[in-house]
Design an enzyme around this catalytic site. Structure first.
Site, PDB file in Angstrom:
ATOM      1  CD  GLU A  35      -1.843  -2.264   1.716  1.00  0.00           C
ATOM      2  OE1 GLU A  35      -0.651  -2.674   1.758  1.00  0.00           O
ATOM      3  OE2 GLU A  35      -2.786  -2.905   2.175  1.00  0.00           O
ATOM      4  CG  HIS A  37       5.641   0.224  -3.373  1.00  0.00           C
ATOM      5  ND1 HIS A  37       5.705  -0.906  -2.606  1.00  0.00           N
ATOM      6  CD2 HIS A  37       6.917   0.665  -3.503  1.00  0.00           C
ATOM      7  CE1 HIS A  37       6.959  -1.147  -2.289  1.00  0.00           C
ATOM      8  NE2 HIS A  37       7.715  -0.220  -2.813  1.00  0.00           N
ATOM      9  N   GLY A 151       8.807   7.842  -1.403  1.00  0.00           N
ATOM     10  CA  GLY A 151       8.228   7.755  -0.059  1.00  0.00           C
ATOM     11  C   GLY A 151       9.092   8.467   0.977  1.00  0.00           C
ATOM     12  CE  LYS A 188       0.163  -0.945   4.816  1.00  0.00           C
ATOM     13  NZ  LYS A 188      -0.617  -2.173   4.769  1.00  0.00           N
ATOM     14  CB  SER A 190       9.451  -4.885   0.096  1.00  0.00           C
ATOM     15  OG  SER A 190       8.797  -3.942  -0.709  1.00  0.00           O
TER      16      SER A 190
END
Ligand code: PAF
Length: 285
Positions: A35, A37, A151, A188, A190
């Site tokens: 989310e 990204h 981000g 968040k 990866s």
């Protein structure tokens, strides 16, 4: 959504769009999208006519012994997410397409020579930002976007990209997007996928420390060292956590500060087991 695997294909599409007068947004990613990204793509879609996302695990930004080989990948899922969020084209190059010398190596780098990339993450990842600047510079040359979206979670990366764009006169607007968090606060990433259930719980010490530090700043504490000490104390209580750094720096230059002045970035990198996670907040006066 178009899937392009070569530089020539990307150029063909973006040149045609530019001729039609469309503005182009770029969202650089290393795939395994979440989310966070998706929020970058949403922002890009809201500000640009066409959005290009890149999906490339960039070897030049990983040092020896880091997680290049094990970095999670799921291109099919990435395509679904990108398409759902209105991305026009995904650039999914091979390593040789991006680095024609072979083996993910290059002799030509973009590197900021002052202390900015040596602070914070640069202390333990000395070649990381050189690799990031090089691949992002290449993506800028390939896509020639009007705007590019990054981000705020990678706050040092964002500051470095802004500096690179200024120094190399790219003429691209860099748009920073807020950190997206899980419901319980964990930023968040990866890399969260590396955490086992016990580690996942332990990882909450990062966001707890971030929220506590942010509250101190909002409540009027101006002594950045005191805030950093309080944040460290929270993390040190977690047995599975090992601090790489918790620091307060100037949000633009990345130079260490002891008092909150202008834009102050409170940033941390913490190992939870073998997984290195980062988080931060910015406080501006
Ligand atoms: O933030 C990332 O995922 C990467 O560092 C980037 C900007 C896509 C460059 O490989």
């Amino acid at each position: 959504m178009i899937i392009a695997k070569t530089v020539d294909e990307v150029r063909k599409y973006v040149n045609a769009w530019r001729k039609e007068g469309f503005t182009i947004g770029l969202v650089p990613t290393m795939g395994y999208l979440h989310e966070g990204h998706a929020s970058l793509v949403d922002k890009a879609v809201s500000m640009c006519d066409k959005v290009v996302a890149s999906d490339f695990v960039n070897p030049t930004q990983f040092g020896p012994g880091e997680d290049l080989e094990s970095y999670p990948r799921d291109f099919e899922h990435d395509c679904q997410l990108l398409e759902q969020h209105g991305c026009s084209l995904v650039f999914y190059p091979s390593v040789d397409e991006m680095y024609p010398d072979g083996n993910g190596k290059t002799d030509t780098y973009i590197e900021i020579l002052d202390d900015m990339p040596k602070q914070l993450c640069g202390k333990t990842r000395p070649i990381h930002f050189r690799g990031v600047c090089t691949v992002v510079g290449k993506l800028f040359n390939i896509v020639m976007p009007d705007k590019a979206f990054f981000g705020q979670k990678d706050a040092q990366q964002l500051a470095i990209i802004k500096r690179m764009v200024r120094d190399l006169s790219y003429g691209i607007e860099i748009v920073g997007c807020p950190i997206v968090r899980e419901e319980d606060g964990l930023a968040k990433s990866s890399r969260n996928t590396y955490l086992n259930p016990e580690e996942r719980q332990a990882a909450l010490c990062l966001s707890k420390a971030i929220f506590a530090g942010e509250k101190m700043a909002k409540d009027g504490e101006k002594d950045a060292d005191k805030i950093v000490a309080a944040m460290k104390e929270i993390i040190e209580k977690e047995p599975l956590a090992k601090i790489d750094y918790v620091s307060a720096v100037n949000g633009i230059t990345m130079a260490t500060v002891s008092k909150i002045e202008g834009e102050t970035l409170f940033a941390m990198a913490v190992y939870i087991g073998k997984t290195r996670l980062i988080d931060n907040f910015i406080y501006s006066v």
